[in-house]
Scaffold this motif. Structure first.
Motif, PDB file in Angstrom:
ATOM      1  N   THR A   1       7.010   8.569  -0.864  1.00 46.84           N
ATOM      2  CA  THR A   1       7.859   7.935  -1.871  1.00 46.84           C
ATOM      3  C   THR A   1       8.341   6.601  -1.333  1.00 46.84           C
ATOM      4  N   VAL A   2       8.027   5.527  -2.042  1.00 51.00           N
ATOM      5  CA  VAL A   2       8.464   4.185  -1.678  1.00 51.00           C
ATOM      6  C   VAL A   2       9.553   3.755  -2.656  1.00 51.00           C
ATOM      7  N   GLY A   3      10.736   3.453  -2.140  1.00 46.34           N
ATOM      8  CA  GLY A   3      11.818   2.936  -2.963  1.00 46.34           C
ATOM      9  C   GLY A   3      11.779   1.420  -3.002  1.00 46.34           C
ATOM     10  N   VAL A   4      12.081   0.855  -4.149  1.00 45.70           N
ATOM     11  CA  VAL A   4      12.061  -0.602  -4.320  1.00 45.70           C
ATOM     12  C   VAL A   4      13.436  -1.056  -4.768  1.00 45.70           C
ATOM     13  N   ILE A   5      14.025  -1.980  -4.001  1.00 46.45           N
ATOM     14  CA  ILE A   5      15.326  -2.545  -4.354  1.00 46.45           C
ATOM     15  C   ILE A   5      15.233  -4.059  -4.319  1.00 46.45           C
ATOM     16  N   GLY A   6      16.264  -4.697  -4.848  1.00 50.93           N
ATOM     17  CA  GLY A   6      16.322  -6.148  -4.854  1.00 50.93           C
ATOM     18  C   GLY A   6      17.186  -6.635  -5.997  1.00 50.93           C
ATOM     19  N   PRO A   7      17.617  -7.895  -5.949  1.00 51.28           N
ATOM     20  CA  PRO A   7      18.467  -8.443  -7.006  1.00 51.28           C
ATOM     21  C   PRO A   7      17.759  -8.451  -8.351  1.00 51.28           C
ATOM     22  N   ASN A   8      18.525  -8.594  -9.429  1.00 47.09           N
ATOM     23  CA  ASN A   8      17.932  -8.771 -10.744  1.00 47.09           C
ATOM     24  C   ASN A   8      17.015  -9.984 -10.722  1.00 47.09           C
TER      25      ASN A   8
ATOM     26  N   ILE B   1      20.818   1.968  -7.307  1.00 45.58           N
ATOM     27  CA  ILE B   1      21.805   2.792  -6.601  1.00 45.58           C
ATOM     28  C   ILE B   1      21.288   3.037  -5.191  1.00 45.58           C
ATOM     29  N   VAL B   2      21.838   2.318  -4.232  1.00 47.22           N
ATOM     30  CA  VAL B   2      21.296   2.290  -2.883  1.00 47.22           C
ATOM     31  C   VAL B   2      21.346   3.670  -2.232  1.00 47.22           C
ATOM     32  N   GLN B   3      22.456   4.380  -2.397  1.00 47.04           N
ATOM     33  CA  GLN B   3      22.566   5.705  -1.777  1.00 47.04           C
ATOM     34  C   GLN B   3      21.505   6.648  -2.334  1.00 47.04           C
ATOM     35  N   ALA B   4      21.203   6.512  -3.611  1.00 48.84           N
ATOM     36  CA  ALA B   4      20.200   7.371  -4.239  1.00 48.84           C
ATOM     37  C   ALA B   4      18.809   7.050  -3.713  1.00 48.84           C
ATOM     38  N   ILE B   5      18.479   5.790  -3.646  1.00 53.15           N
ATOM     39  CA  ILE B   5      17.141   5.398  -3.198  1.00 53.15           C
ATOM     40  C   ILE B   5      16.931   5.772  -1.744  1.00 53.15           C
ATOM     41  N   THR B   6      17.995   5.700  -0.955  1.00 53.38           N
ATOM     42  CA  THR B   6      17.905   6.085   0.452  1.00 53.38           C
ATOM     43  C   THR B   6      17.617   7.575   0.597  1.00 53.38           C
ATOM     44  N   ALA B   7      18.213   8.371  -0.287  1.00 55.45           N
ATOM     45  CA  ALA B   7      18.092   9.829  -0.176  1.00 55.45           C
ATOM     46  C   ALA B   7      16.680  10.326  -0.463  1.00 55.45           C
ATOM     47  N   ILE B   8      15.923   9.595  -1.281  1.00 56.14           N
ATOM     48  CA  ILE B   8      14.625  10.128  -1.717  1.00 56.14           C
ATOM     49  C   ILE B   8      13.429   9.384  -1.147  1.00 56.14           C
ATOM     50  N   SER B   9      13.655   8.256  -0.447  1.00 49.88           N
ATOM     51  CA  SER B   9      12.538   7.388  -0.056  1.00 49.88           C
ATOM     52  C   SER B   9      12.103   7.605   1.393  1.00 49.88           C
ATOM     53  N   ASP B  10      10.788   7.596   1.604  1.00 50.07           N
ATOM     54  CA  ASP B  10      10.247   7.573   2.961  1.00 50.07           C
ATOM     55  C   ASP B  10      10.295   6.149   3.516  1.00 50.07           C
ATOM     56  N   GLU B  11      10.053   5.177   2.636  1.00 50.67           N
ATOM     57  CA  GLU B  11      10.135   3.760   2.985  1.00 50.67           C
ATOM     58  C   GLU B  11      10.862   3.025   1.874  1.00 50.67           C
ATOM     59  N   ILE B  12      11.465   1.904   2.236  1.00 54.10           N
ATOM     60  CA  ILE B  12      12.097   1.048   1.235  1.00 54.10           C
ATOM     61  C   ILE B  12      11.475  -0.336   1.296  1.00 54.10           C
TER      62      ILE B  12
ATOM     63  N   THR C   1       2.953  11.369  -5.212  1.00 51.86           N
ATOM     64  CA  THR C   1       3.168  10.026  -4.689  1.00 51.86           C
ATOM     65  C   THR C   1       3.997   9.237  -5.694  1.00 51.86           C
ATOM     66  N   MET C   2       5.055   8.562  -5.213  1.00 48.12           N
ATOM     67  CA  MET C   2       5.949   7.876  -6.150  1.00 48.12           C
ATOM     68  C   MET C   2       6.363   6.502  -5.632  1.00 48.12           C
ATOM     69  N   LEU C   3       6.554   5.594  -6.573  1.00 51.46           N
ATOM     70  CA  LEU C   3       7.222   4.324  -6.330  1.00 51.46           C
ATOM     71  C   LEU C   3       8.427   4.291  -7.252  1.00 51.46           C
ATOM     72  N   VAL C   4       9.618   4.152  -6.670  1.00 54.09           N
ATOM     73  CA  VAL C   4      10.862   4.301  -7.422  1.00 54.09           C
ATOM     74  C   VAL C   4      11.679   3.019  -7.339  1.00 54.09           C
TER      75      VAL C   4
ATOM     76  N   SER D   1       0.851  -1.175   0.000  1.00 53.79           N
ATOM     77  CA  SER D   1       0.000   0.000   0.000  1.00 53.79           C
ATOM     78  C   SER D   1       0.892   1.232   0.000  1.00 53.79           C
ATOM     79  N   ILE D   2       0.628   2.153  -0.915  1.00 48.00           N
ATOM     80  CA  ILE D   2       1.429   3.371  -1.029  1.00 48.00           C
ATOM     81  C   ILE D   2       0.574   4.544  -0.574  1.00 48.00           C
ATOM     82  N   LYS D   3       0.977   5.178   0.500  1.00 48.45           N
ATOM     83  CA  LYS D   3       0.223   6.301   1.036  1.00 48.45           C
ATOM     84  C   LYS D   3       0.420   7.538   0.166  1.00 48.45           C
ATOM     85  N   ALA D   4      -0.650   8.304   0.015  1.00 45.24           N
ATOM     86  CA  ALA D   4      -0.585   9.530  -0.776  1.00 45.24           C
ATOM     87  C   ALA D   4       0.489  10.461  -0.232  1.00 45.24           C
ATOM     88  N   GLY D   5       1.280  11.030  -1.151  1.00 42.75           N
ATOM     89  CA  GLY D   5       2.299  12.000  -0.772  1.00 42.75           C
ATOM     90  C   GLY D   5       3.608  11.404  -0.303  1.00 42.75           C
TER      91      GLY D   5
END
Length: 226
Positions: free
Chosen positions: A10-17, A177-188, A170-173, A4-8
């Protein structure tokens, strides 16, 4: 997956290929039809709906492999999107004006008459973002928009994403690049083998032993503590 992605936010998504990151975006946007479960947009069940219906519901996306309209100029690529969204421009000239504003916003000001073949890798990714923004989305899904960019280009793109975040989008990214996703995400959200491995605050996720073992590796763990 139960996401569930809350309005407003940013959820970052990471994981292996192969973990299911792009598949998640494809399921949300109607490019794949789920075999079970539901996709709700603002409480409306759009499970299995065609991509254009989901776009009209306020969801826009970028593609990992850029997909411009090859026969159109950069400006016309964005104008087409401006005429299609849930609140479309009323005339081609209005769409063109909106396109110019959005191109300026993403750093492509003055390049509207270029063909897509004349764009650099970085500019082609900016065009992909501009087309998505022209739909005036309520939810924006970004699939590796930083891939192939140089450090200075990454910094500029992160600033743009942060500006969109500060504006309340509201964004899902999805990003590697872990440092980048950390900088912009409210949750990962961490995906592994098609399942949610963990979801939470960036610091909690990146220090979790399961995430380190499955994706980050011990080298990242040592580096983050030096």
């Amino acid at each position: 997956m139960d996401l569930s992605i809350k309005a407003g936010t940013t959820v970052g998504v990471i994981g292996p290929n192969g973990a299911g990151k792009s598949t998640t975006i494809n399921l949300i946007t109607g490019h794949l039809t789920p075999t079970s479960g539901t996709v709700l947009i603002n409480g409306n069940d759009l499970t299995g709906a065609r991509p254009w219906r989901i776009a009209h519901a306020g969801v826009a996306r970028t593609f990992q492999i850029v997909k411009p309209f090859r026969g159109l100029t950069v400006g016309d690529n964005v104008a087409v999107a401006a005429m299609f969204g849930p609140s479309p421009a009323r005339t081609p000239s209005a769409a063109r004006r909106e396109a110019l504003e959005i191109l300026e916003q993403v750093g492509l000001g003055g390049k509207d008459e270029l063909t897509t073949a004349e764009l650099s890798v970085a500019d082609a990714r900016r065009l992909e973002l501009a087309k998505a923004l022209a739909l005036r989305p309520k939810l924006l899904l970004l699939d590796e928009v930083l891939a192939g960019l140089r450090p200075v280009e990454i910094d500029a793109s992160l600033q743009l994403i942060d500006d969109l975040k500060q504006a309340g989008l509201t964004m899902l990214v999805v990003e590697h690049i872990v440092q980048a996703i950390t900088a912009i995400s409210d949750e990962i959200l961490v995906l592994h083998q098609g399942k949610v491995l963990m979801q939470g605050l960036p610091d909690d996720v990146l220090s979790d032993e399961r995430v380190i073992d499955a994706y980050l590796g011990r080298r990242y763990s040592r580096k983050s503590h030096t």
